[in-house]
Design a protein around this motif. Structure first.
Motif, PDB file in Angstrom:
ATOM      1  N   THR A  94      12.259 -59.530 -61.193  1.00 16.14           N
ATOM      2  CA  THR A  94      11.078 -59.892 -60.423  1.00 16.14           C
ATOM      3  C   THR A  94      11.435 -61.112 -59.593  1.00 16.14           C
ATOM      4  N   THR A  95      11.114 -61.071 -58.324  1.00 12.78           N
ATOM      5  CA  THR A  95      11.399 -62.213 -57.464  1.00 12.78           C
ATOM      6  C   THR A  95      10.612 -63.431 -57.947  1.00 12.78           C
ATOM      7  N   GLU A  96      11.114 -64.587 -57.602  1.00 14.07           N
ATOM      8  CA  GLU A  96      10.515 -65.845 -58.080  1.00 14.07           C
ATOM      9  C   GLU A  96       9.034 -65.953 -57.713  1.00 14.07           C
ATOM     10  N   ASP A  97       8.684 -65.458 -56.533  1.00 12.89           N
ATOM     11  CA  ASP A  97       7.281 -65.530 -56.098  1.00 12.89           C
ATOM     12  C   ASP A  97       6.444 -64.357 -56.604  1.00 12.89           C
ATOM     13  N   GLY A  98       7.084 -63.421 -57.310  1.00  8.18           N
ATOM     14  CA  GLY A  98       6.369 -62.273 -57.860  1.00  8.18           C
ATOM     15  C   GLY A  98       6.027 -61.200 -56.849  1.00  8.18           C
ATOM     16  N   ALA A  99       6.557 -61.312 -55.641  1.00 10.23           N
ATOM     17  CA  ALA A  99       6.236 -60.340 -54.594  1.00 10.23           C
ATOM     18  C   ALA A  99       6.809 -58.966 -54.897  1.00 10.23           C
ATOM     19  N   VAL A 100       7.992 -58.925 -55.492  1.00 12.24           N
ATOM     20  CA  VAL A 100       8.675 -57.656 -55.756  1.00 12.24           C
ATOM     21  C   VAL A 100       9.154 -57.632 -57.204  1.00 12.24           C
ATOM     22  N   SER A 101       8.839 -56.551 -57.894  1.00 13.54           N
ATOM     23  CA  SER A 101       9.364 -56.298 -59.240  1.00 13.54           C
ATOM     24  C   SER A 101       9.987 -54.914 -59.232  1.00 13.54           C
ATOM     25  N   VAL A 102      11.208 -54.830 -59.755  1.00  6.87           N
ATOM     26  CA  VAL A 102      11.900 -53.548 -59.796  1.00  6.87           C
ATOM     27  C   VAL A 102      12.465 -53.297 -61.180  1.00  6.87           C
ATOM     28  N   GLU A 103      12.690 -52.032 -61.472  1.00  2.00           N
ATOM     29  CA  GLU A 103      13.367 -51.619 -62.697  1.00  2.00           C
ATOM     30  C   GLU A 103      14.333 -50.509 -62.316  1.00  2.00           C
ATOM     31  N   VAL A 104      15.547 -50.598 -62.843  1.00  2.00           N
ATOM     32  CA  VAL A 104      16.570 -49.582 -62.583  1.00  2.00           C
ATOM     33  C   VAL A 104      17.070 -49.023 -63.909  1.00  2.00           C
ATOM     34  N   ASP A 105      17.612 -47.806 -63.865  1.00  2.00           N
ATOM     35  CA  ASP A 105      18.181 -47.211 -65.073  1.00  2.00           C
ATOM     36  C   ASP A 105      19.635 -47.628 -65.222  1.00  2.00           C
ATOM     37  N   SER A 106      20.327 -47.041 -66.187  1.00  2.00           N
ATOM     38  CA  SER A 106      21.706 -47.454 -66.474  1.00  2.00           C
ATOM     39  C   SER A 106      22.666 -47.131 -65.335  1.00  2.00           C
ATOM     40  N   ASP A 107      22.283 -46.222 -64.448  1.00  2.00           N
ATOM     41  CA  ASP A 107      23.112 -45.893 -63.288  1.00  2.00           C
ATOM     42  C   ASP A 107      22.771 -46.756 -62.081  1.00  2.00           C
ATOM     43  N   GLY A 108      21.757 -47.608 -62.209  1.00  2.00           N
ATOM     44  CA  GLY A 108      21.328 -48.441 -61.107  1.00  2.00           C
ATOM     45  C   GLY A 108      20.304 -47.772 -60.200  1.00  2.00           C
ATOM     46  N   ALA A 109      19.816 -46.604 -60.608  1.00  2.00           N
ATOM     47  CA  ALA A 109      18.807 -45.908 -59.814  1.00  2.00           C
ATOM     48  C   ALA A 109      17.442 -46.538 -60.027  1.00  2.00           C
ATOM     49  N   LEU A 110      16.719 -46.723 -58.962  1.00  2.00           N
ATOM     50  CA  LEU A 110      15.390 -47.330 -59.025  1.00  2.00           C
ATOM     51  C   LEU A 110      14.425 -46.404 -59.760  1.00  2.00           C
ATOM     52  N   VAL A 111      13.783 -46.926 -60.799  1.00  6.59           N
ATOM     53  CA  VAL A 111      12.815 -46.125 -61.560  1.00  6.59           C
ATOM     54  C   VAL A 111      11.411 -46.712 -61.482  1.00  6.59           C
ATOM     55  N   ALA A 112      11.281 -47.971 -61.043  1.00 14.31           N
ATOM     56  CA  ALA A 112       9.958 -48.574 -60.895  1.00 14.31           C
ATOM     57  C   ALA A 112      10.017 -49.644 -59.813  1.00 14.31           C
ATOM     58  N   LEU A 113       8.960 -49.692 -59.017  1.00 12.98           N
ATOM     59  CA  LEU A 113       8.848 -50.690 -57.957  1.00 12.98           C
ATOM     60  C   LEU A 113       7.395 -51.134 -57.875  1.00 12.98           C
ATOM     61  N   GLN A 114       7.207 -52.430 -57.947  1.00 10.37           N
ATOM     62  CA  GLN A 114       5.863 -52.991 -57.803  1.00 10.37           C
ATOM     63  C   GLN A 114       5.911 -54.054 -56.716  1.00 10.37           C
ATOM     64  N   LEU A 115       4.966 -53.959 -55.797  1.00 14.71           N
ATOM     65  CA  LEU A 115       4.862 -54.931 -54.717  1.00 14.71           C
ATOM     66  C   LEU A 115       3.521 -55.640 -54.848  1.00 14.71           C
ATOM     67  N   SER A 116       3.556 -56.958 -54.707  1.00 14.04           N
ATOM     68  CA  SER A 116       2.289 -57.691 -54.739  1.00 14.04           C
ATOM     69  C   SER A 116       1.664 -57.652 -53.347  1.00 14.04           C
ATOM     70  N   GLU A 117       0.432 -58.050 -53.268  1.00 15.78           N
ATOM     71  CA  GLU A 117      -0.273 -58.017 -51.987  1.00 15.78           C
ATOM     72  C   GLU A 117       0.339 -58.981 -50.976  1.00 15.78           C
ATOM     73  N   THR A 118       1.096 -59.952 -51.438  1.00 12.47           N
ATOM     74  CA  THR A 118       1.700 -60.926 -50.509  1.00 12.47           C
ATOM     75  C   THR A 118       2.690 -60.271 -49.546  1.00 12.47           C
ATOM     76  N   VAL A 119       3.232 -59.109 -49.902  1.00  7.15           N
ATOM     77  CA  VAL A 119       4.189 -58.460 -49.000  1.00  7.15           C
ATOM     78  C   VAL A 119       3.523 -57.954 -47.730  1.00  7.15           C
ATOM     79  N   THR A 120       2.195 -57.810 -47.742  1.00  6.25           N
ATOM     80  CA  THR A 120       1.510 -57.328 -46.539  1.00  6.25           C
ATOM     81  C   THR A 120       1.552 -58.344 -45.407  1.00  6.25           C
ATOM     82  N   SER A 121       1.814 -59.600 -45.738  1.00  4.52           N
ATOM     83  CA  SER A 121       1.904 -60.632 -44.701  1.00  4.52           C
ATOM     84  C   SER A 121       3.346 -60.877 -44.262  1.00  4.52           C
ATOM     85  N   MET A 122       4.274 -60.121 -44.830  1.00  3.50           N
ATOM     86  CA  MET A 122       5.689 -60.283 -44.493  1.00  3.50           C
ATOM     87  C   MET A 122       6.119 -59.216 -43.504  1.00  3.50           C
TER      88      MET A 122
END
Length: 115
Positions: free
Chosen positions: A34-62
């Motif tokens: 999770t990024t320090e500001d909490g804007a992006v949280s990700v989870e990957v499996d053992s192969d490095g494939a993205l299995v979860a992505l969460q974006l906070s509302e702050t990304v809408t201003s980026m």
């Protein structure tokens, strides 16, 4: 001869169980970041494939390009986390295959001058 055969079967069974445990452990590996500001949280499996992505509302201003770079960077960090976990599983497997009386460097029964 029966005792030798029993020992051989026990050794083979132990190695099979270690392999099965490693396979199970590899399937359980999940790297997260999770990024320090909490804007992006990700989870990957053992192969490095993205299995979860969460974006906070702050990304809408980026800017979209900034958000995409942040997602990729977070995925890279999570993949490093997963890689460390995967290394631990493999190290445990390797240790289970080291014969008794052998240290991690491969030296058996003392230094090179010992007979």
């Amino acid at each position: 001869m029966s005792a030798e055969m029993d020992a051989l079967v026990a050794n083979a069974t132990a190695k099979l169980e270690a392999l099965e445990a490693a396979l199970y452990g590899l399937k359980q590996v999940r790297g997260a970041f999770t990024t320090e500001d909490g804007a992006v949280s990700v989870e990957v499996d053992s192969d490095g494939a993205l299995v979860a992505l969460q974006l906070s509302e702050t990304v809408t201003s980026m800017a979209p390009a900034d958000v995409s770079q942040l997602i990729v960077w977070a995925c890279r960090q999570a993949a490093e986390d997963a890689g460390g976990q995967r290394s631990n599983v493999i190290a445990a497997l390797n240790e289970s295959f080291v014969p008794a009386g052998t240290d991690a460097s491969g030296t058996v029964g003392g230094g090179p001058d010992r007979a």
